[in-house]
Design an enzyme around this catalytic site. Structure first.
Site, short mmCIF file in Angstrom:
data_model
loop_
_atom_site.label_atom_id
_atom_site.label_comp_id
_atom_site.label_asym_id
_atom_site.label_seq_id
_atom_site.Cartn_x
_atom_site.Cartn_y
_atom_site.Cartn_z
N GLY A 1 47.92 20.92 -4.56
CA GLY A 1 49.21 20.28 -4.25
C GLY A 1 49.41 18.95 -4.93
O GLY A 1 50.38 18.24 -4.65
N TYR B 1 58.69 33.56 -20.76
CA TYR B 1 59.80 32.62 -20.48
C TYR B 1 59.75 31.43 -21.44
O TYR B 1 60.74 31.11 -22.09
CB TYR B 1 59.68 32.16 -19.04
CG TYR B 1 60.85 31.35 -18.53
CD1 TYR B 1 62.09 31.95 -18.31
CD2 TYR B 1 60.72 29.99 -18.24
CE1 TYR B 1 63.17 31.21 -17.82
CE2 TYR B 1 61.79 29.25 -17.75
CZ TYR B 1 63.01 29.86 -17.54
OH TYR B 1 64.07 29.12 -17.05
N ASP B 2 58.57 30.82 -21.55
CA ASP B 2 58.45 29.59 -22.36
C ASP B 2 58.73 29.87 -23.84
O ASP B 2 59.52 29.18 -24.48
CB ASP B 2 57.02 29.01 -22.25
CG ASP B 2 56.64 28.63 -20.83
OD1 ASP B 2 57.36 29.03 -19.89
OD2 ASP B 2 55.62 27.94 -20.65
N ARG C 1 56.51 17.70 -9.61
CA ARG C 1 57.78 18.17 -10.15
C ARG C 1 58.83 17.13 -9.78
O ARG C 1 58.64 16.33 -8.85
CB ARG C 1 58.20 19.52 -9.54
CG ARG C 1 57.31 20.71 -9.89
CD ARG C 1 57.33 21.08 -11.35
NE ARG C 1 56.58 22.30 -11.63
CZ ARG C 1 55.28 22.36 -11.91
NH1 ARG C 1 54.56 21.26 -11.92
NH2 ARG C 1 54.71 23.51 -12.18
N ASP D 1 50.01 26.67 -14.81
CA ASP D 1 50.98 25.94 -13.99
C ASP D 1 50.98 24.47 -14.44
O ASP D 1 49.95 23.80 -14.39
CB ASP D 1 50.54 26.05 -12.52
CG ASP D 1 51.63 25.68 -11.54
OD1 ASP D 1 52.17 26.60 -10.90
OD2 ASP D 1 51.92 24.48 -11.40
N PRO D 2 52.13 23.94 -14.91
CA PRO D 2 52.12 22.56 -15.41
C PRO D 2 51.70 21.54 -14.34
O PRO D 2 52.11 21.64 -13.19
CB PRO D 2 53.58 22.34 -15.85
CG PRO D 2 54.09 23.71 -16.14
CD PRO D 2 53.43 24.60 -15.14
N SER E 1 62.69 26.64 -2.15
CA SER E 1 63.17 27.72 -1.28
C SER E 1 62.02 28.28 -0.44
O SER E 1 62.19 28.54 0.76
CB SER E 1 63.87 28.81 -2.09
OG SER E 1 63.13 29.14 -3.23
N ARG F 1 53.14 32.78 -18.48
CA ARG F 1 54.44 32.10 -18.52
C ARG F 1 55.09 32.22 -19.90
O ARG F 1 56.22 31.79 -20.09
CB ARG F 1 54.27 30.61 -18.19
CG ARG F 1 53.80 30.35 -16.77
CD ARG F 1 53.58 28.87 -16.53
NE ARG F 1 54.73 28.19 -16.00
CZ ARG F 1 54.94 27.91 -14.71
NH1 ARG F 1 54.07 28.28 -13.80
NH2 ARG F 1 56.02 27.27 -14.33
N ASN G 1 63.45 21.26 -12.90
CA ASN G 1 63.52 21.93 -11.58
C ASN G 1 64.78 21.55 -10.81
O ASN G 1 65.06 20.36 -10.62
CB ASN G 1 62.29 21.55 -10.75
CG ASN G 1 61.02 22.09 -11.35
OD1 ASN G 1 60.59 21.64 -12.42
ND2 ASN G 1 60.42 23.07 -10.70
N1 UDP Z 1 54.39 26.20 -5.64
C1 UDP Z 1 53.68 26.09 -4.46
N2 UDP Z 1 53.98 26.94 -3.46
C2 UDP Z 1 54.96 27.88 -3.52
C3 UDP Z 1 55.70 27.99 -4.74
C4 UDP Z 1 55.38 27.14 -5.77
O1 UDP Z 1 52.78 25.25 -4.33
O2 UDP Z 1 55.19 28.61 -2.53
C5 UDP Z 1 54.09 25.26 -6.73
C6 UDP Z 1 53.89 25.91 -8.10
O3 UDP Z 1 52.54 26.31 -8.28
C7 UDP Z 1 54.28 24.76 -9.02
C8 UDP Z 1 55.38 24.03 -8.24
O4 UDP Z 1 55.20 24.41 -6.88
O5 UDP Z 1 53.20 23.88 -9.22
C9 UDP Z 1 56.77 24.39 -8.69
O6 UDP Z 1 56.87 25.78 -8.72
P1 UDP Z 1 58.22 26.55 -8.97
O7 UDP Z 1 57.89 28.00 -8.96
O8 UDP Z 1 59.27 26.09 -8.02
O9 UDP Z 1 58.72 26.09 -10.39
P2 UDP Z 1 58.02 25.77 -11.80
O10 UDP Z 1 58.25 24.33 -11.99
O11 UDP Z 1 56.56 26.11 -11.72
O12 UDP Z 1 58.75 26.63 -12.76
#
Ligand code: UDP
Length: 316
Positions: A209, A147-148, A213, A275-276, A191, A144, A176
């Site tokens: 899960g 980007y970060d 967010r 992944d945060p 999405s 990441r 988000n």
């Molecule tokens: N995520 C998920 N399934 C998906 C896409 C994302 O469980 O099909 C999770 C991802 O691992 C993260 C969160 O959803 O923990 C948000 O992901 P996203 O890519 O939307 O944005 P981020 O906040 O990570 O930039």
């Protein structure tokens, strides 16, 4: 009427912003390389006499014939699968070289420039909720980091131009966001879940899960970006913008499946690196300085977004 440049103008946020600015009677120059954006997103305004599209990558300097008053610098791949894939180097270049090019353009035009920064600058945050004073926990060599660290360096460039070159800057840290004009293949969680549920495909939860967010509807986000751009000169930010209502990814999946009445089943996939675990903005500063807080809560925003994706998916 102002003359306004929007970089990343055919992307999710950029296109929603262009539509808003055109509806207010401004002249908009929309710049995008269309790597992750699409002209479909600006089809409603493309014929407007006040709208001009220039296909351009901001990593090379942009020459404009006209004077501009404001620049919204939104250009950058923003979805983890996009920036972690084949676009990692391009992402860093867009943040830094692109940021420099836009700052120089702002200097030449004496324009106010707003930088779309991100909650990602906090990394896998050890403070919760995240306020602007938190300095973050970013892995500088992880997947990441393009980007970060790119966005962190861009913030530092903006503040150096503010101090050394006396440029008018505005820095927003976007959490988000979801809503119409997201690309169905974008790979982000809202999405993905909606498109999977609408097509009765498996819902892909990464990890267990339990990560959280806080999801902001796009209209609320555009409203606060515009407020920030037009706020008093001395307020530079950085300011967090987002919706502070926090959900686990599991809760989001359950909501989407229930709303759509989908027969999709939930499956679990490995959690991507870095992944945060928890993310929620502290928006005290935005409330105080910009008199703003989100109006659209997740249930209403999801209903609108589901309607949007239904139309997009059936169109194919
Ligand atoms: N995520 C998920 N399934 C998906 C896409 C994302 O469980 O099909 C999770 C991802 O691992 C993260 C969160 O959803 O923990 C948000 O992901 P996203 O890519 O939307 O944005 P981020 O906040 O990570 O930039």
């Amino acid at each position: 009427m102002k003359r306004i440049l929007v970089t990343g103008g055919t992307g999710f946020l950029g296109s929603n912003l262009c539509v808003r600015l055109i509806s207010e009677g401004h002249a908009v120059v929309c710049v995008d390389n269309n790597y992750t954006g699409s002209l479909d997103n600006v089809s409603d305004i493309i014929k407007s006499p006040n709208f001009k599209f220039i296909e351009h990558d901001i990593t090379t300097p942009l020459k404009l014939d006209e004077h501009i008053d404001q620049i919204y610098n939104l250009a950058c791949p923003a979805s983890p699968p996009a920036y972690q894939g084949k676009m990692a180097i391009q992402t860093t270049k867009t943040c830094i070289i692109g940021g420099l090019n836009m700052l120089e353009l702002a200097k030449k035009n004496s324009a106010t420039i707003l930088q779309a920064s991100t909650s990602e600058i906090y990394g896998d945050a050890l403070e919760h909720p995240q306020s602007e004073s938190y300095r973050g926990n970013v892995n500088p060599i992880g997947i990441r980091a393009c980007y970060d660290e790119g966005k962190r360096c861009a913030e530092s460039l903006f503040f150096d131009y503010y101090r050394e070159e006396k440029i008018d800057i505005k820095v927003v840290r976007i959490f988000n966001t979801y809503g119409p004009r997201m690309n169905p293949d974008d790979g982000r969680v809202v999405s993905n879940f909606i498109c999977q549920a609408l097509q009765s495909k498996d819902i892909t939860i990464y990890g267990d899960g339990s990560q959280t967010r806080s999801f902001c509807y796009v209209d609320d986000l555009i409203e606060v970006i515009v407020r920030m751009m037009n706020s008093p000169k001395e307020f530079t930010g950085p300011v967090n913008i987002g919706n502070p209502c926090e959900f686990t990814v599991n809760e989001l999946a359950e909501k989407v499946v229930a709303k759509i009445g989908s027969s999709s089943k939930i499956i679990y996939k490995p959690l991507p690196a870095d992944d945060p675990k928890q993310r929620r903005p502290d928006i005290t500063l935005a409330k105080e300085k910009l008199c703003w807080e989100p109006q659209v809560m997740l249930d209403e925003g999801l209903d609108k977004t589901i309607q949007y994706f239904k139309a997009v998916i059936t169109a194919f």
